[in-house]
Design an enzyme around this catalytic site. Structure first.
Site, PDB file in Angstrom:
ATOM      1  N   CYS A 111      -1.623  -0.668  -7.089  1.00  0.00           N
ATOM      2  CA  CYS A 111      -0.757   0.507  -7.333  1.00  0.00           C
ATOM      3  C   CYS A 111      -0.399   1.136  -5.901  1.00  0.00           C
ATOM      4  O   CYS A 111       0.535   1.577  -5.781  1.00  0.00           O
ATOM      5  CB  CYS A 111      -1.355   1.525  -8.459  1.00  0.00           C
ATOM      6  N   HIS A 146      -4.504   6.194 -10.925  1.00  0.00           N
ATOM      7  CA  HIS A 146      -3.200   5.520 -10.800  1.00  0.00           C
ATOM      8  C   HIS A 146      -2.282   6.346  -9.803  1.00  0.00           C
ATOM      9  O   HIS A 146      -2.315   7.524  -9.935  1.00  0.00           O
ATOM     10  CB  HIS A 146      -2.703   5.260 -12.092  1.00  0.00           C
ATOM     11  N   SER A 163       1.448  -1.647 -12.367  1.00  0.00           N
ATOM     12  CA  SER A 163       0.399  -1.402 -13.358  1.00  0.00           C
ATOM     13  C   SER A 163       0.022  -2.432 -14.058  1.00  0.00           C
ATOM     14  O   SER A 163       0.710  -3.454 -14.420  1.00  0.00           O
ATOM     15  CB  SER A 163       0.666  -0.123 -14.024  1.00  0.00           C
TER      16      SER A 163
END
Length: 307
Positions: A111, A146, A163
């Site tokens: 990410c 994330h 993702s």
């Protein structure tokens, strides 16, 4: 095949050395396996994704879709080996050089690498605002992090990224407010049985690929355990307003670049310029924000800057 790029060519030496250290730790015969793979002549050729190019008339939403398609084609890195080392403290110019290496090697990414790549591929979209959005979630006794690249075009918000979950990456720029975008991510996390705990929002990233300024990764840190739903929404909209005001009034003179040679003693060009200090000092307080280190200097990683 961790040791060749998608064109079947050996990975360049810096990337190869980084992967070598990881492979040596987890595979006792890593060197032998690597040599066998690198020397094989019958390996199937993996198609190399093409870096998107655009006509001047191509609308921004279509460009964003093409950028996201390219990021998807690189695929998510499930190997457990970090192919590209990203230091958030590096100046933007260094991160853009790393993004060029990503397009050259075409290896799977995670990410944070997708965010850097998204910035690189949208630098020429000057009407598009880009800013990092980080999430911290809780699931089954563990915390997960994330990050995506938030975008704003024409007053509509969206996101680019990668993702394991389809719903936690690309968001078309259709959300009327920043809070609508973040609430959509929160609902996506809920469907994955994750509870959103924190959201960190950065300021807009410069479109100058030669800027030696650092990306501001966490201008606002919002702890959902300490905010009511309405307060959370207000803080998100306050951050969106801060970004609009910063863009509207400008952020001062252009940031210094690697080939600028004038104004050695200018306070606007100094590494501890008043503007940079103020931009960090203007961050809103948070219960977990660490005090800013006024002596911190950008990690130029060997870049020689001529001012």
């Amino acid at each position: 095949p961790f040791f060749v790029n998608r064109g079947g060519l050996p990975v360049d030496e810096p990337t190869w050395e980084r992967m070598w250290r990881h492979v040596g730790r987890i595979h006792p015969e890593g060197e032998r396996v690597a040599q066998r793979i690198r020397g094989a002549a019958d390996l199937p050729k993996i198609p190399i994704p093409s870096v998107p190019t655009f006509q001047p008339s191509t609308p921004i939403p279509e460009r964003l879709e093409a950028v996201q398609r390219y990021i998807r084609e690189l695929q998510y890195n499930h190997t457990g080996t970090q192919f590209f080392e990203i230091k958030k403290s590096r100046p933007l110019t260094g991160l853009m050089d790393l993004a060029k290496e990503m397009t050259k090697e075409a290896l799977p990414i995670k990410c944070l690498e997708a965010v850097i790549l998204g910035i690189y591929l949208t630098n020429n979209m000057t009407t598009l605002d880009r800013f990092p959005i980080s999430f911290k979630t809780h699931f089954s006794g563990n915390y997960f992090r994330h990050i995506v690249l938030g975008v704003n075009f024409g007053g509509r918000y969206g996101a680019l990224g990668i993702s394991r979950r389809e719903e936690l990456m690309y968001k078309a720029p259709v959300f009327r407010t920043l809070s609508e975008l973040i609430f959509d991510f929160e609902e996506a996390y809920r469907r994955c049985w994750h509870t959103l705990k924190k959201v960190k929002l950065g300021h807009c990233v410069s479109h100058d690929p030669h800027s030696v300024e650092q990306i501001e990764w966490k201008h606002s840190i919002l702890d959902l355990d300490k905010l009511t739903r309405e307060d959370f929404r207000k803080e998100l909209e306050r951050h969106a307003r801060d970004m609009r005001l910063k863009i509207g009034k400008g952020t001062g003179p252009p940031s210094p670049t690697k080939d600028r040679k004038k104004d050695v003693s200018s306070p606007q060009r100094g590494q501890a310029s008043p503007h940079r200090r103020n931009s960090r000092g203007d961050r809103r307080p948070s219960s977990e924000k660490k005090p800013a280190d006024s002596k911190a200097m950008p990690d130029l990683n060997g870049y020689q800057i001529r001012v």
